[in-house]
Design an enzyme around this catalytic site. Structure first.
Site, short mmCIF file in Angstrom:
data_model
loop_
_atom_site.label_atom_id
_atom_site.label_comp_id
_atom_site.label_asym_id
_atom_site.label_seq_id
_atom_site.Cartn_x
_atom_site.Cartn_y
_atom_site.Cartn_z
N ARG A 179 -9.89 -1.96 36.99
CA ARG A 179 -10.56 -1.73 38.27
C ARG A 179 -11.86 -2.51 38.38
NH1 ARG A 179 -7.85 3.45 39.39
NH2 ARG A 179 -8.29 4.12 41.51
N LYS A 208 0.23 3.18 44.20
CA LYS A 208 0.36 2.83 42.77
C LYS A 208 1.09 3.92 41.98
CE LYS A 208 -4.15 2.43 42.19
NZ LYS A 208 -4.75 2.65 43.52
N ARG A 232 -6.70 17.84 44.72
CA ARG A 232 -7.59 16.87 44.08
C ARG A 232 -8.97 16.91 44.73
NH1 ARG A 232 -4.77 11.16 42.55
NH2 ARG A 232 -6.89 10.48 43.01
N ARG A 280 -2.57 13.83 51.72
CA ARG A 280 -2.33 14.31 50.36
C ARG A 280 -3.32 15.43 50.00
NH1 ARG A 280 -2.60 10.28 45.30
NH2 ARG A 280 -4.82 10.42 45.74
N ARG A 317 -14.65 6.08 47.89
CA ARG A 317 -13.68 5.39 47.02
C ARG A 317 -13.31 4.03 47.61
NH1 ARG A 317 -9.33 10.00 46.83
NH2 ARG A 317 -8.03 8.56 45.61
P1 B4P Z 1 -1.00 6.57 45.59
O1 B4P Z 1 -1.51 5.29 46.09
O2 B4P Z 1 0.24 6.51 44.75
O3 B4P Z 1 -2.29 7.20 44.98
P2 B4P Z 1 -2.98 7.01 43.54
O4 B4P Z 1 -2.13 6.24 42.59
O5 B4P Z 1 -3.30 8.37 43.16
O6 B4P Z 1 -4.28 6.11 43.75
P3 B4P Z 1 -5.81 6.45 43.51
O7 B4P Z 1 -6.41 5.10 43.42
O8 B4P Z 1 -6.27 7.30 44.62
O9 B4P Z 1 -6.04 7.36 42.23
P4 B4P Z 1 -6.32 7.18 40.68
O10 B4P Z 1 -5.71 8.37 40.07
O11 B4P Z 1 -5.88 5.84 40.16
O12 B4P Z 1 -0.55 7.59 46.75
C1 B4P Z 1 -1.39 8.09 47.74
C2 B4P Z 1 -0.59 8.88 48.77
O13 B4P Z 1 0.14 7.99 49.60
C3 B4P Z 1 0.43 9.86 48.21
O14 B4P Z 1 0.35 11.07 48.90
C4 B4P Z 1 1.78 9.20 48.46
O15 B4P Z 1 2.82 10.13 48.68
C5 B4P Z 1 1.49 8.40 49.71
N1 B4P Z 1 2.31 7.20 49.82
C6 B4P Z 1 2.58 6.32 48.81
N2 B4P Z 1 3.35 5.31 49.28
C7 B4P Z 1 3.54 5.53 50.62
C8 B4P Z 1 4.25 4.85 51.67
N3 B4P Z 1 4.91 3.70 51.45
N4 B4P Z 1 4.21 5.37 52.92
C9 B4P Z 1 3.56 6.52 53.17
N5 B4P Z 1 2.89 7.23 52.23
C10 B4P Z 1 2.87 6.75 50.96
O16 B4P Z 1 -7.94 7.24 40.52
C11 B4P Z 1 -8.72 8.39 40.80
C12 B4P Z 1 -10.19 8.19 40.35
O17 B4P Z 1 -10.27 8.07 38.89
C13 B4P Z 1 -10.90 6.91 40.84
O18 B4P Z 1 -11.46 7.08 42.14
C14 B4P Z 1 -11.98 6.71 39.74
O19 B4P Z 1 -13.10 7.53 39.95
C15 B4P Z 1 -11.29 7.15 38.47
N6 B4P Z 1 -10.65 6.03 37.75
C16 B4P Z 1 -9.31 5.83 37.59
N7 B4P Z 1 -9.07 4.70 36.91
C17 B4P Z 1 -10.29 4.15 36.62
C18 B4P Z 1 -10.69 2.94 35.95
N8 B4P Z 1 -9.79 2.07 35.47
N9 B4P Z 1 -12.02 2.68 35.85
C19 B4P Z 1 -12.95 3.55 36.33
N10 B4P Z 1 -12.63 4.70 36.99
C20 B4P Z 1 -11.30 5.00 37.13
#
Ligand code: B4P
Length: 189
Positions: free
Chosen positions: A89, A14, A134, A128, A145
Site C-alpha cells: 500500500r 480485492k 467493521r 457493507r 481511507r
Molecule cells: P472489497 O473491495 O473486496 O473490500 P476490501 O478488500 O475489504 O478492501 P479494503 O481496502 O477496504 O480493506 P482492507 O481490509 O484491505 O469489497 C468492498 C465491498 O464491495 C464488499 O461489500 C463487496 O461485496 C462489494 N463489491 C465487491 N465487488 C463488487 C462489484 N463488482 N459490484 C458491486 N459490489 C462489489 O484494509 C482495511 C484497513 O487496514 C486499511 O484502511 C488500513 O488501515 C489497514 N491496512 C491493510 N493493509 C495495510 C497495509 N498493507 N499497510 C498499512 N495499513 C494496512
C-alpha cells in the site's frame, strides 16, 4: 510460483475477487487487512496499535506491516501461487516485497489494478457498513481511507508500471465478469 498483487482503492473488490482466485487456482492468500483484524480481535500488541490507525482510515506504519508479512510468507513455501490482497500500500512496502521475494529467489508476476469510480466505492462501503460491523465502514472513515489511498497508495501503480508489471482491470460490473478479466491476466503470466 505466481505472485499476484491484487490492487485497488478501498471497496474496489480485492477481498471479493481474492475468494474467487483462491477457489479456482488454489493459491495462498495474504490479506494484510484480514491479518490486522485478527490481531485486533486477539488483542495483541500489534492489534492494539493497528486499531487506532484503521479507525482513522490511516495506514498502519510500514515497519509493522513489513515484519508481519515477512513472517507470513514462510507459510506458503509450497504454494503454486500467492495473492497479495491489500499489500503493498506504499512504495516502501512495494520495495520491501521485492526484497523479501528476491531473498526467496522469486519476484512479483503481475499487479492487477482494479479501476472503480470513487462514488461507486463510497456506495459499496457504506452498504457493507450496514452489515459488516467493521469500525472503518462509516462515511467519515471511508472518506479518510480514500484520501489515504490517493496520497500514499496510488503511487504504487507507477512503481509496478516502471517494472512492466501493471495490468489495469475495469472493476465496475458483475463480480463474475470482472473475475473473467482477472483470470485472463493470471493465465497470461
Ligand atoms: P472489497 O473491495 O473486496 O473490500 P476490501 O478488500 O475489504 O478492501 P479494503 O481496502 O477496504 O480493506 P482492507 O481490509 O484491505 O469489497 C468492498 C465491498 O464491495 C464488499 O461489500 C463487496 O461485496 C462489494 N463489491 C465487491 N465487488 C463488487 C462489484 N463488482 N459490484 C458491486 N459490489 C462489489 O484494509 C482495511 C484497513 O487496514 C486499511 O484502511 C488500513 O488501515 C489497514 N491496512 C491493510 N493493509 C495495510 C497495509 N498493507 N499497510 C498499512 N495499513 C494496512
Amino acid at each position: 510460483m505466481k505472485h499476484i498483487v491484487l490492487f485497488g482503492p478501498p471497496g474496489s473488490g480485492k477481498g471479493t475477487q481474492s475468494e474467487n482466485i483462491i477457489e479456482k487456482y488454489g493459491y495462498g492468500h495474504i490479506s494484510t487487512g484480514d491479518v490486522l483484524r485478527a490481531e485486533i480481535a486477539n488483542k495483541t500488541d500489534l492489534g492494539k496499535t493497528a486499531k487506532d490507525y484503521i479507525n482513522k482510515g490511516q495506514l498502519v506504519p510500514d515497519s509493522l506491516i513489513i515484519d508481519m508479512l515477512d513472517k507470513k510468507l514462510d507459510d506458503f513455501v509450497n504454494a503454486q501461487g500467492i495473492i497479495f490482497d491489500g499489500f503493498p500500500r506504499t512504495t516502501a512496502q512495494a520495495e520491501a516485497l521485492k526484497q523479501m521475494l528476491q531473498k526467496r529467489g522469486t519476484d512479483v508476476s503481475v499487479m492487477l489494478n482494479l479501476l472503480v469510480p470513487e462514488q461507486e466505492l463510497i456506495d459499496r462501503l457504506v452498504k457493507r457498513g450496514e452489515t459488516s460491523g467493521r469500525s472503518d465502514d462509516n462515511l467519515e472513515t471511508i472518506q479518510s481511507r480514500l484520501n489515504t489511498y490517493n496520497n500514499q497508495t496510488a503511487p504504487v501503480i507507477d512503481y509496478y508500471k516502471a517494472e512492466g508489471k501493471l495490468a489495469n482491470i475495469k472493476g465496475l460490473g458483475t463480480v463474475s465478469g470482472i473475475f473473467e478479466l482477472i483470470c485472463e491476466h493470471i493465465d497470461a503470466v
